[in-house]
Design an enzyme around this catalytic site. Structure first.
Site, mmCIF file in Angstrom:
data_model
loop_
_atom_site.group_PDB
_atom_site.id
_atom_site.type_symbol
_atom_site.label_atom_id
_atom_site.label_comp_id
_atom_site.label_asym_id
_atom_site.label_seq_id
_atom_site.Cartn_x
_atom_site.Cartn_y
_atom_site.Cartn_z
ATOM 1 N N HIS A 265 37.939 -45.502 13.149
ATOM 2 C CA HIS A 265 37.858 -44.052 13.305
ATOM 3 C C HIS A 265 38.685 -43.331 12.244
ATOM 4 C CE1 HIS A 265 36.793 -40.543 15.686
ATOM 5 N NE2 HIS A 265 38.056 -40.157 15.758
ATOM 6 N N SER B 152 36.195 -35.676 14.238
ATOM 7 C CA SER B 152 36.278 -36.232 15.584
ATOM 8 C C SER B 152 35.957 -35.155 16.627
ATOM 9 C CB SER B 152 37.662 -36.855 15.797
ATOM 10 O OG SER B 152 37.687 -37.656 16.956
ATOM 11 N N ASP C 92 33.623 -47.613 13.123
ATOM 12 C CA ASP C 92 34.333 -46.776 14.085
ATOM 13 C C ASP C 92 34.100 -47.315 15.500
ATOM 14 O OD1 ASP C 92 35.439 -44.739 15.626
ATOM 15 O OD2 ASP C 92 34.484 -43.119 14.495
#
Length: 337
Positions: free
Chosen positions: A332, A156, A303
């Site tokens: 995610h 991320s 996501d």
């Protein structure tokens, strides 16, 4: 998911090794180390006073000094964020690699609004992803005296830093592995972060960032929003049999966030994401094309926070990129936990 991550990362690292030149601490965990940055100048020209990074290492640097991997955490994550990938037989195997698991500016362990003695809270200067990477480069080059990394791995926001490493220091890394990440932040992502920042700021306890106690109501509202955006309805609708269950689950998750997060740290790190763009406002495709490192791009197929379209675009333009989509209904969180 974890098997896919381990297999894909392991394959990429094996190739890089042959091709390359030159959140709570558990008992028995690797000891924390600290690298002092001094007064650290940001790309904005502002200065973080008495800056420092914290980190741990796993494994041993080999004689050729070419097996070092830097791993970088997600938003509000710590150096423990990748623990599920680190260990014997896993992708980040300490028996093969020298693993540097670093904390990042603003995460509450490295220098942050929440722990600065001279610039606490809203007095802290706003930093960027590029600033995070420049600080890490100081750690690697000056603190550990390494002139090249085998790879930079990140989940991320950690993946954003990995992309920035490839852009800022193209001659100093052999491979880059961004997982559920983006090489620049889109308006969509900034809108999500701003909605959560506004939730925190709407709490009277926020006090313009000069609070004496955490604005718990605002933090919990922001955390509830984030918990939703990092999931996907396909997972959620299967996970819970009735609506009361999901409300209870959210209450538990947000209570944990309110205990562990600092509101200013969250705001500063999300604003760093807002500023993220390896092209610096220029041609995005050209910036991607200049990346020299091997790149393994691993977006989540469903996501919602960091949609996979960005990784697909990046894979078409980075010369030595491989795209491996994580087919998961967890959104995610396909990155693993």
């Amino acid at each position: 998911m974890r098997k896919l991550l381990n297999a894909a990362l392991g394959a990429c690292l094996a190739v890089a090794m042959t091709a390359g030149a030159a959140n709570a601490d558990a008992p028995g965990a690797a000891p924390h180390q600290r690298f002092d940055l001094g007064d650290f100048r940001l790309e904005s020209g502002q200065v973080i006073e008495k800056g420092f990074l914290t980190y741990v290492t796993h494994g041993t640097l080999n004689e050729q000094r070419n097996n070092a991997i830097l791993v970088l955490p997600s938003l509000m994550g710590t150096h423990h964020r990748h623990d599920f990938l680190i260990g014997p037989g896993k992708a980040l195997d300490p028996g093969k690699y020298f693993i540097i698991a670093a904390d990042t500016l603003g995460n509450g362990r490295a220098i942050s609004p929440s722990n600065s003695e001279t610039q606490p809270g809203p007095k802290f200067p706003q930093f960027s992803i590029r600033d995070m990477v420049d600080a890490q480069h100081r750690l690697v080059a000056e603190g550990l005296e390494l002139d090249r990394l085998l790879a930079v791995v990140g989940l991320s926001m950690g993946g954003m830093q990995a992309y920035q490493w490839a852009a800022s220091f193209p001659d100093e890394i052999a491979a880059v592995i961004p997982i559920v990440s983006m090489a620049r932040t889109s308006p969509w992502v900034t809108a999500i972060w701003e909605s959560q920042r506004q939730a925190i700021m709407a709490d009277a306890a926020w006090a313009g960032g000069a609070y004496t106690e955490q604005p718990e109501k605002g933090l919990r509202a922001a955390a509830a929003s984030l918990e939703t955006w990092v999931r996907h309805w396909d997972w959620m609708d299967k996970e819970f049999t009735d609506n009361r269950q999901v409300v209870g689950w959210l209450n538990e998750r947000t209570a944990d966030a309110a205990k562990n997060w600092d509101a200013n740290d969250f705001i500063y790190q999300t604003r760093a994401e807002d500023l993220h763009d390896i092209a610096k406002g220029g041609d995005y495709a050209e910036a991607l094309a200049r990346i020299q490192a091997r790149a393994l791009l691993m977006p989540g197929s469903q996501d919602l926070l960091h949609p996979p379209a960005d990784s697909r675009f990046a894979a078409r333009h980075i010369p030595r990129a491989t795209l491996v989509e994580i087919d998961s209904d967890q959104g995610h969180m396909a990155s693993g936990s």
